[in-house]
Design an enzyme around this catalytic site. Structure first.
Site, short mmCIF file in Angstrom:
data_model
loop_
_atom_site.label_atom_id
_atom_site.label_comp_id
_atom_site.label_asym_id
_atom_site.label_seq_id
_atom_site.Cartn_x
_atom_site.Cartn_y
_atom_site.Cartn_z
N LYS A 237 0.84 -1.19 0.00
CA LYS A 237 0.00 0.00 0.00
C LYS A 237 0.88 1.25 0.00
O LYS A 237 1.87 1.32 0.75
CB LYS A 237 -0.91 -0.03 1.23
CG LYS A 237 -2.00 1.03 1.24
CD LYS A 237 -2.95 0.81 2.42
CE LYS A 237 -4.07 1.83 2.42
NZ LYS A 237 -5.02 1.60 3.54
N SER B 234 -9.92 1.54 2.70
CA SER B 234 -8.99 2.30 1.89
C SER B 234 -7.94 1.45 1.18
O SER B 234 -7.22 1.96 0.31
CB SER B 234 -8.30 3.34 2.78
OG SER B 234 -7.49 2.71 3.76
N SER C 10 -10.51 -0.62 6.87
CA SER C 10 -9.83 -0.40 5.59
C SER C 10 -9.12 -1.62 5.03
O SER C 10 -8.73 -1.62 3.86
CB SER C 10 -8.82 0.75 5.72
OG SER C 10 -9.47 1.99 5.74
#
Length: 492
Positions: free
Chosen positions: A90, A165, A189
């Site tokens: 990420k 997310s 997330s």
């Protein structure tokens, strides 16, 4: 094995083939690279899972890993736990010398001076970072789109979001563009996108996986693993976990494997599992409810004792609790980092404004009281069970490009905030509980559905054992083939 087969090969099987010299890390990386070129597409209409790719560096690492396996086989020596496995990280997890922007215009061009602890540990374990994945601005949404990186779409239905997310990580896994991925979770997330993409996401107990200060001190948050199987998720969790000098909140051993039962279904016999479809007062789509009840019946038929669990929570109580917290921590952090609300996407502005209003109503002591009330209520509800089962998301999908500023319709009722479409944030309030999201079925629009397995504080063994049983009992569809018919139903 074709490139398409290799693209969705699980890490545990790949490592076994590497050690037997039946597969080279170079072959696996080349299959993933070809898959990225074939299916990722552009930033507006494609899957668009990555902020950048690092294929040249990754290939050199894969070649070194291949040589290391040959040497280890000749010498009869062990190899590092992730040697040669491609891992997409990420973007919010910094890589030294690479941009660290978190989707914020104010951070454009920033470069990290050190690796994030989870990236450091992935690399130390022999993992190969071949790509970095998209997220919404400052990871503040459960959809994944931003002015900086465009729209990330769900490989199962391109009209839908993969969630957020950690949406880029989830989309990359489902589309066969990475073998493992890193994620983070402050209100769901990791688990929200895992459920929407048919992958597995783990929210570890607070501090079990080290983060970066100062927000590592935020007791709602945590970094963690995503993968396509429970065993792969447990493997990556063991690599990430443990005390780290950068994060004073981190604890426990590093590199200790998470034990999984040899026969997870047989291990269910006598395990008491609480079932709560609505966690008290959440509205839940009928397809999600049906899928969750189906999982509960499969567990019961396999020998588990499934009992209904009543929680007194209302969605209003949950929203007040989490935004009281965000008003003290995350909201001010976004304001400080963004360079002004006018530079933010609409969903981020909405988050900051909601957090600011919450802070005006509830101070820090009020926030702590709200947290501990929910924690106590969960502890009482779970006192007679070994684990809790509930949906991950209350809806079957969210639109890929929407901001949801006017709330959302769920099961025929209007909810003021679209975060009420997820049953994840209560377990960030109760953040010592490990939680695993595993697939539970597929909605009529083609988007996967997931359930959460919640264990008592710090009981990682149970959450992975029950998660592995759910995985073994629930039939899985083939992974999506982009270009073929995907989902045709409209997102919520």
């Amino acid at each position: 094995m074709t490139d398409a087969d290799l693209a969705h090969l699980d890490a545990v099987s790949a490592l076994r083939a590497f050690r037997a010299l039946e597969l080279s890390p170079v072959e696996l990386l080349e299959a993933l690279t070809a898959q990225v070129e074939r299916v990722n597409g552009d930033r507006e209409t494609g899957v668009n899972a990555f902020t950048e790719t690092l294929f040249d560096e990754a290939r050199a690492e894969a070649e070194r890993a291949a040589d290391a396996y040959v040497r280890a086989a000749r010498a009869g020596e062990p190899t590092p736990p992730l040697l040669g496995i491609p891992v997409a990280t990420k973007e919010k997890h910094p890589l030294a010398g690479r941009r660290i922007e978190q989707g914020l215009a104010a951070h454009a061009g920033r470069v990290a001076d050190a690796d994030h602890p989870v990236v450091e540990r992935v690399r130390q374990a022999g993992g190969i970072v071949h790509a970095r994945t998209t997220s919404p601005e400052f990871s503040c949404a459960t959809v994944t789109h931003s002015p900086m990186w465009g729209i990330t779409r769900n490989p199962w239905n391109l009209a839908a979001t993969p969630g957020g997310s950690s949406g880029g990580s989830a989309a990359a896994l489902a589309a066969g563009m990475t073998t493992l991925a890193t994620a983070s979770d402050i209100a769901g997330s990791t688990r929200v996108p895992a459920a929407f993409t048919g992958t597995v996401g783990y929210k570890a107990p607070y501090g079990r996986i080290p983060g970066l200060p100062p927000l590592s001190a935020d007791w709602y948050r945590g970094d963690g693993p995503m993968a396509r199987t429970v065993a792969d998720t447990a493997l990556l969790a063991s690599v990430m976990a443990g005390r780290h000098p950068v994060d004073h909140t981190s604890w426990g051993p590093h590199g200790e494997p998470v034990p999984l039962p040899e026969d997870p279904v047989a291990a269910l016999r006598g395990v008491r599992i609480g079932l709560s479809v609505r966690l008290g007062g959440f509205a839940v789509d009928p397809e999600v409810e049906s899928s969750t009840l189906d999982v509960a019946k499969r567990l019961e038929d396999a020998g588990a004792v499934v009992v209904p669990v009543e929680l007194p929570w209302t969605s209003g109580q949950v929203m007040r609790t989490i935004f009281a917290h965000f008003g003290q921590v995350l909201g001010p952090a976004v304001e400080r980092e963004s360079g002004g609300l006018h530079r933010l996407a609409p969903y981020t502005r909405r988050f900051v404004e909601d957090a600011r209003r919450a802070a005006e109503r509830d101070g820090l002591l009020d926030s702590l009281a709200l947290d501990t009330a929910m924690q106590r209520e969960l502890a009482i509800a779970m006192s007679g069970v070994d684990a809790l089962l509930c949906p991950t998301n209350a809806v079957t999908s969210l639109a890929a490009d929407s901001d949801y500023l006017d709330g959302i319709e769920i099961a025929g009722s209007h909810r003021d905030h679209y975060w009420e479409a997820h049953l994840t944030s209560p377990f960030n309030v109760a953040n010592r509980c490990p939680v695993l999201s595993v697939p539970s079925g597929t909605a009529s629009n083609g988007v996967p559905i997931g359930v959460q397995v919640v264990a008592h504080p710090h009981d990682e063994r149970t959450v992975f054992a029950v998660g592995a049983a759910v995985e073994a009992l629930v039939p899985r569809k083939p992974w999506p083939t982009l270009g073929a018919e995907q989902g045709t139903g409209s997102p919520t």
